[in-house]
Design a protein around this motif. Structure first.
Motif, PDB file in Angstrom:
ATOM      1  N   ALA A 365       0.834  -1.209   0.000  1.00 33.70           N
ATOM      2  CA  ALA A 365       0.000   0.000   0.000  1.00 33.70           C
ATOM      3  C   ALA A 365       0.865   1.254   0.000  1.00 33.70           C
ATOM      4  O   ALA A 365       0.373   2.352  -0.258  1.00 33.70           O
ATOM      5  N   GLY A 366       2.173   1.079   0.276  1.00 36.40           N
ATOM      6  CA  GLY A 366       3.075   2.225   0.269  1.00 36.40           C
ATOM      7  C   GLY A 366       2.842   3.159   1.436  1.00 36.40           C
ATOM      8  O   GLY A 366       2.820   4.375   1.270  1.00 36.40           O
ATOM      9  N   LYS A 367       2.698   2.593   2.634  1.00 35.82           N
ATOM     10  CA  LYS A 367       2.462   3.410   3.819  1.00 35.82           C
ATOM     11  C   LYS A 367       3.784   4.007   4.312  1.00 35.82           C
ATOM     12  O   LYS A 367       4.717   3.275   4.664  1.00 35.82           O
ATOM     13  N   VAL A 368       3.874   5.330   4.316  1.00 33.38           N
ATOM     14  CA  VAL A 368       5.058   6.019   4.810  1.00 33.38           C
ATOM     15  C   VAL A 368       4.620   7.189   5.697  1.00 33.38           C
ATOM     16  O   VAL A 368       3.439   7.551   5.716  1.00 33.38           O
ATOM     17  N   ILE A 369       5.574   7.769   6.386  1.00 33.28           N
ATOM     18  CA  ILE A 369       5.326   8.976   7.165  1.00 33.28           C
ATOM     19  C   ILE A 369       5.934  10.151   6.401  1.00 33.28           C
ATOM     20  O   ILE A 369       7.119  10.131   6.070  1.00 33.28           O
ATOM     21  N   GLY A 370       5.113  11.142   6.111  1.00 37.85           N
ATOM     22  CA  GLY A 370       5.619  12.282   5.354  1.00 37.85           C
ATOM     23  C   GLY A 370       4.593  13.399   5.273  1.00 37.85           C
ATOM     24  O   GLY A 370       3.486  13.287   5.800  1.00 37.85           O
ATOM     25  N   VAL A 371       4.964  14.456   4.587  1.00 42.64           N
ATOM     26  CA  VAL A 371       4.061  15.579   4.347  1.00 42.64           C
ATOM     27  C   VAL A 371       3.279  15.278   3.083  1.00 42.64           C
ATOM     28  O   VAL A 371       3.841  15.242   1.988  1.00 42.64           O
ATOM     29  N   SER A 372       1.992  15.041   3.234  1.00 39.72           N
ATOM     30  CA  SER A 372       1.166  14.562   2.130  1.00 39.72           C
ATOM     31  C   SER A 372       1.230  15.469   0.905  1.00 39.72           C
ATOM     32  O   SER A 372       1.422  15.012  -0.220  1.00 39.72           O
ATOM     33  N   GLY A 373       1.065  16.772   1.107  1.00 40.46           N
ATOM     34  CA  GLY A 373       1.060  17.702  -0.014  1.00 40.46           C
ATOM     35  C   GLY A 373       2.371  17.705  -0.779  1.00 40.46           C
ATOM     36  O   GLY A 373       2.385  17.800  -2.004  1.00 40.46           O
ATOM     37  N   GLU A 374       3.487  17.599  -0.064  1.00 42.86           N
ATOM     38  CA  GLU A 374       4.792  17.613  -0.726  1.00 42.86           C
ATOM     39  C   GLU A 374       5.017  16.334  -1.525  1.00 42.86           C
ATOM     40  O   GLU A 374       5.511  16.379  -2.658  1.00 42.86           O
ATOM     41  N   LEU A 375       4.664  15.176  -0.956  1.00 43.35           N
ATOM     42  CA  LEU A 375       4.835  13.914  -1.677  1.00 43.35           C
ATOM     43  C   LEU A 375       3.911  13.857  -2.892  1.00 43.35           C
ATOM     44  O   LEU A 375       4.289  13.341  -3.948  1.00 43.35           O
ATOM     45  N   ARG A 376       2.716  14.406  -2.754  1.00 39.26           N
ATOM     46  CA  ARG A 376       1.802  14.464  -3.895  1.00 39.26           C
ATOM     47  C   ARG A 376       2.412  15.313  -5.019  1.00 39.26           C
ATOM     48  O   ARG A 376       2.306  14.975  -6.198  1.00 39.26           O
ATOM     49  N   GLN A 377       3.056  16.414  -4.650  1.00 41.74           N
ATOM     50  CA  GLN A 377       3.688  17.281  -5.641  1.00 41.74           C
ATOM     51  C   GLN A 377       4.763  16.525  -6.415  1.00 41.74           C
ATOM     52  O   GLN A 377       4.877  16.652  -7.641  1.00 41.74           O
ATOM     53  N   VAL A 378       5.565  15.729  -5.719  1.00 44.87           N
ATOM     54  CA  VAL A 378       6.629  14.963  -6.366  1.00 44.87           C
ATOM     55  C   VAL A 378       6.056  13.943  -7.344  1.00 44.87           C
ATOM     56  O   VAL A 378       6.466  13.872  -8.512  1.00 44.87           O
ATOM     57  N   ILE A 379       5.094  13.146  -6.869  1.00 44.83           N
ATOM     58  CA  ILE A 379       4.544  12.075  -7.702  1.00 44.83           C
ATOM     59  C   ILE A 379       3.800  12.655  -8.896  1.00 44.83           C
ATOM     60  O   ILE A 379       3.902  12.167 -10.026  1.00 44.83           O
ATOM     61  N   ALA A 380       3.043  13.726  -8.675  1.00 44.15           N
ATOM     62  CA  ALA A 380       2.305  14.357  -9.772  1.00 44.15           C
ATOM     63  C   ALA A 380       3.269  14.885 -10.833  1.00 44.15           C
ATOM     64  O   ALA A 380       3.012  14.765 -12.038  1.00 44.15           O
ATOM     65  N   ASN A 381       4.385  15.459 -10.408  1.00 42.17           N
ATOM     66  CA  ASN A 381       5.356  16.000 -11.355  1.00 42.17           C
ATOM     67  C   ASN A 381       5.972  14.890 -12.210  1.00 42.17           C
ATOM     68  O   ASN A 381       6.096  15.022 -13.434  1.00 42.17           O
ATOM     69  N   ILE A 382       6.344  13.786 -11.585  1.00 39.35           N
ATOM     70  CA  ILE A 382       6.987  12.690 -12.325  1.00 39.35           C
ATOM     71  C   ILE A 382       5.987  12.006 -13.251  1.00 39.35           C
ATOM     72  O   ILE A 382       6.310  11.659 -14.396  1.00 39.35           O
ATOM     73  N   MET A 383       4.747  11.826 -12.783  1.00 37.86           N
ATOM     74  CA  MET A 383       3.720  11.237 -13.650  1.00 37.86           C
ATOM     75  C   MET A 383       3.418  12.141 -14.839  1.00 37.86           C
ATOM     76  O   MET A 383       3.273  11.675 -15.978  1.00 37.86           O
ATOM     77  N   ALA A 384       3.332  13.454 -14.591  1.00 39.49           N
ATOM     78  CA  ALA A 384       3.058  14.400 -15.676  1.00 39.49           C
ATOM     79  C   ALA A 384       4.182  14.391 -16.703  1.00 39.49           C
ATOM     80  O   ALA A 384       3.933  14.442 -17.915  1.00 39.49           O
ATOM     81  N   ASN A 385       5.437  14.296 -16.235  1.00 44.45           N
ATOM     82  CA  ASN A 385       6.568  14.226 -17.161  1.00 44.45           C
ATOM     83  C   ASN A 385       6.499  12.968 -18.019  1.00 44.45           C
ATOM     84  O   ASN A 385       6.800  12.999 -19.224  1.00 44.45           O
ATOM     85  N   ALA A 386       6.126  11.849 -17.395  1.00 44.84           N
ATOM     86  CA  ALA A 386       6.020  10.596 -18.136  1.00 44.84           C
ATOM     87  C   ALA A 386       4.931  10.678 -19.205  1.00 44.84           C
ATOM     88  O   ALA A 386       5.118  10.236 -20.349  1.00 44.84           O
ATOM     89  N   ILE A 387       3.792  11.257 -18.852  1.00 45.13           N
ATOM     90  CA  ILE A 387       2.690  11.385 -19.816  1.00 45.13           C
ATOM     91  C   ILE A 387       3.076  12.335 -20.946  1.00 45.13           C
ATOM     92  O   ILE A 387       2.741  12.106 -22.113  1.00 45.13           O
ATOM     93  N   ASP A 388       3.812  13.403 -20.633  1.00 42.91           N
ATOM     94  CA  ASP A 388       4.304  14.309 -21.674  1.00 42.91           C
ATOM     95  C   ASP A 388       5.213  13.568 -22.644  1.00 42.91           C
ATOM     96  O   ASP A 388       5.144  13.766 -23.870  1.00 42.91           O
ATOM     97  N   ALA A 389       6.077  12.706 -22.107  1.00 40.74           N
ATOM     98  CA  ALA A 389       6.984  11.939 -22.962  1.00 40.74           C
ATOM     99  C   ALA A 389       6.202  10.966 -23.845  1.00 40.74           C
ATOM    100  O   ALA A 389       6.522  10.778 -25.029  1.00 40.74           O
ATOM    101  N   LEU A 390       5.156  10.365 -23.282  1.00 38.53           N
ATOM    102  CA  LEU A 390       4.335   9.425 -24.054  1.00 38.53           C
ATOM    103  C   LEU A 390       3.529  10.141 -25.132  1.00 38.53           C
ATOM    104  O   LEU A 390       3.020   9.510 -26.062  1.00 38.53           O
TER     105      LEU A 390
END
Length: 487
Positions: A365-390
C-alpha cells in the motif's frame, strides 16, 4: 552593499529571494529555521533581516522580538502569503505580501537601509601601509564580478579571474582582441557603448546578454565607465564590471510563473467549491427519479450511468479542493497507492486520448510517514513528465510500489515507487542536468524547477530519487523513489 539575513522554511522561495537580493549587490545569509537564523544573526554583522511570517510552529514576529532585544537598530521586513497584515507588527519594521513581487521587496530594502545610520568603515592599518596601486590590483583580481578594461576601440587590455570563470576564456586568449568576440551578434550595441564612452558617459546596470567560449548565451548586468588620464582628464580607456544574472532572470520568471499557477489554483478551488452546490441538487434529483416505480429498465440504466458520472465529478472536485487546501507541513501517515489512484483520475482523459496503457502493480500500500502535499507534488510532477513523454511516442506507463531497501544502506528498510514509461527517453546530457535548477527541455512550457524541487522534497523526507533512461530501440525512462518507513 549590505549583509542581509533571509529566513523562510520553504527552501525554494528562500533560494529565489536570495538570488534576487544578491543580484541587487547584497551579501545574503540564509536559514530555514528560527534557531539557525538567530545564531547567524548574533554571530554576524547583519544589516537587515527579511523573514517569512510563518516559520513552522513559530512566527517571524516572535523571532523579530528576540532579534530586536539584542540589536534594536537592525531593520526587519516581515513577508506573508496574504495581502493583509497577519498580526500587529510590534517588532518588525515593514510588512510585504509575497504577491507584490521582487521590485517592491528591493525598494523596501533600499528604503530601510538608507534610513539606518551607518558608521564609516576604516581600512585596517595593514591596508593603509599597502601601496594603493597594489591594493586596487588585488581587489580587482579577487572580485567576484568579472572586471575587464579596454581601449576606446574595444581592444581588451586586462581580464580578471572572475571574467575567466564567467566567459570561459583565459586572459591570454582575449587580451589584445576586440570585445566584440563576447557579443558577435550585437555589433551595433558594442559600437553605441564605445561611442558613449568616448563622450565621457557612464553606463550603469545595463542588462544584456553575452556569449561564452562554449557558445552559451548568458544574461549579464554591465557597469561601464570611462578611464581618464590623471593629469589632464583625457579619456584613455574604459573599465567594465560584469555580473552574471542568468539565474536571477530565470528565478524572476519562475516566481512570476508560480504566482500565475497559484492564482489558477485558487480559481480552480473556487470553481470546485461552487460546483458542489448544484452537484448535490442534481444528485438528489437523480436519487428521487431512481425511486420512481413507473420508470422502465432502459430509463433506469440511463439514470445509473448519470449517477456514476456525477460521482466521478464529485470525486474530482474533492480532489481539486484537497490539492489546494493540503498545505499542512506536519508529517503524518501517507498511502502512496491511494495518492496515485487519485492522481490518475486527473490524468485519465489525457492517458486515454494518447492510447496509453497504465499498468499498476501495488505489492504494497506504500504506507510512509511524510508531508502529504509535498509527496503528492513529487509524484504528480513525475507522472506528468512521463505522460508528456508518451505524447511523443510510446504506449505504456507503469506504476510499481513495493517494499525495498535503501540502495545506499542495505540495512535500511522502506518503500520504493517506480514510475516507468516507454517514451523517447533522455540523452546522457539531459540526465546529467535533470536535477539542476532551471534546466528544462520543454522550452517556454517548463520552468526547470519541478525535478529540482522534487529531489529536495525527497531528500527532506530522508529518501532518494534516481533515474535511468535510454534512447535506443529499447527507449524509455524509469524514475525510482525510495522513502524510509521509519522516517
Amino acid at each position: 552593499m549590505a549583509l542581509i539575513l533571509a529566513v523562510d522554511d520553504e527552501s525554494s522561495g528562500l533560494y529565489f529571494r536570495k538570488l534576487i537580493l544578491e543580484h541587487a549587490g547584497h551579501t545574503v545569509l540564509s536559514s530555514t529555521g528560527v534557531e539557525e537564523a538567530l545564531s547567524l544573526f548574533h554571530a554576524n554583522p547583519v544589516d537587515l533581516v527579511v523573514t517569512d511570517h510563518l516559520l513552522g510552529r513559530q512566527t517571524g514576529n516572535d523571532m523579530a522580538q528576540e532579534m530586536k532585544r539584542t540589536k534594536p537598530g537592525v531593520p526587519i521586513i516581515l513577508l506573508s502569503g496574504t495581502s493583509t497584515i497577519p498580526e500587529s507588527l510590534v517588532h518588525a519594521d515593514a510588512f510585504l505580501s509575497k504577491t507584490e513581487g521582487p521590485e517592491q521587496l528591493l525598494e523596501t530594502v533600499d528604503q530601510l537601509l538608507s534610513s539606518r545610520a551607518h558608521s564609516d568603515n576604516q581600512l585596517p592599518d595593514r591596508a593603509e601601509q599597502t601601496p594603493l596601486r597594489e591594493l586596487l590590483a588585488a581587489i580587482v583580481e579577487d572580485s567576484e564580478d568579472a572586471i575587464l578594461s579596454k581601449t576606446l576601440d574595444g581592444t581588451i587590455l586586462t581580464w580578471n579571474k572572475a571574467a575567466e570563470r564567467m566567459y570561459g576564456y583565459r586572459a591570454e586568449e582575449v587580451i589584445g582582441k576586440n570585445v566584440i568576440m563576447l557579443a558577435p551578434d550585437r555589433p551595433d550595441e558594442i559600437r553605441e557603448i564605445l561611442q558613449r564612452l568616448r563622450e565621457g558617459k557612464k553606463i550603469q546596470h545595463f542588462e544584456t546578454n553575452r556569449r561564452t567560449k562554449e557558445g552559451q548565451t548568458i544574461f549579464v548586468s554591465l557597469t561601464i565607465s570611462p578611464v581618464r588620464e590623471a593629469n589632464n582628464g583625457e579619456i584613455i580607456a574604459a573599465s567594465t564590471i560584469a555580473r552574471d544574472i542568468t539565474q536571477t532572470k530565470m528565478a524572476e520568471d519562475a516566481l512570476r510563473n508560480s504566482e500565475r499557477l497559484a492564482v489558477a489554483g485558487r480559481m480552480a478551488a473556487t470553481i470546485a467549491h461552487e460546483i458542489n452546490n448544484p452537484l448535490e441538487t442534481v444528485t438528489n434529483v437523480l436519487y428521487l427519479l431512481s425511486r420512481n416505480a413507473r420508470l422502465d429498465e432502459a430509463a433506469r440504466q440511463h439514470l445509473k450511468i448519470a449517477d456514476e458520472e456525477l460521482r466521478r465529478i464529485a470525486q474530482i472536485t474533492r480532489s481539486t479542493l484537497g490539492l489546494y487546501r493540503e498545505r499542512d507541513t506536519t508529517p503524518g501517515p501517507v498511502s502512496l497507492s491511494e495518492m496515485i489512484d487519485n492522481l490518475l483520475m486527473f490524468y485519465q482523459r489525457q492517458v486515454q486520448s494518447l492510447g496509453v496503457k497504465v499498468e499498476k502493480q501495488f505489492d504494497s500500500a506504500g504506507k510512509v510517514i511524510g508531508v502529504s502535499g509535498e509527496l503528492r507534488q513529487v509524484i504528480a510532477n513525475i507522472m506528468a513528465n512521463a505522460i508528456d513523454a508518451l505524447g511523443v511516442t510510446g504506449t505504456k506507463l507503469k506504476l510499481h510500489i513495493y517494499e525495498s531497501t535503501d540502495w545506499r544502506n542495505l540495512g535500511r528498510r522502506g518503500i520504493r515507487l517506480v514510475v516507468a514509461d516507454d517514451g523517447p527517453g533522455m540523452s546522457a546530457q539531459t540526465q546529467a542536468n535533470l536535477f539542476h535548477p532551471f534546466y528544462t527541455t520543454k522550452g517556454q512550457k517548463g520552468t526547470g524547477l519541478g525535478l529540482w524541487v522534487s529531489q529536495g522534497i525527497i531528500t527532506k523526507h530522508g529518501g532518494s530519487i534516481h533515474v535511468r533512461s535510454r534512447t535506443d530501440s529499447r527507449h524509455g525512462t524509469c524514475f525510482s523513489i525510495f522513502l524510509p518507513t521509519n522516517n
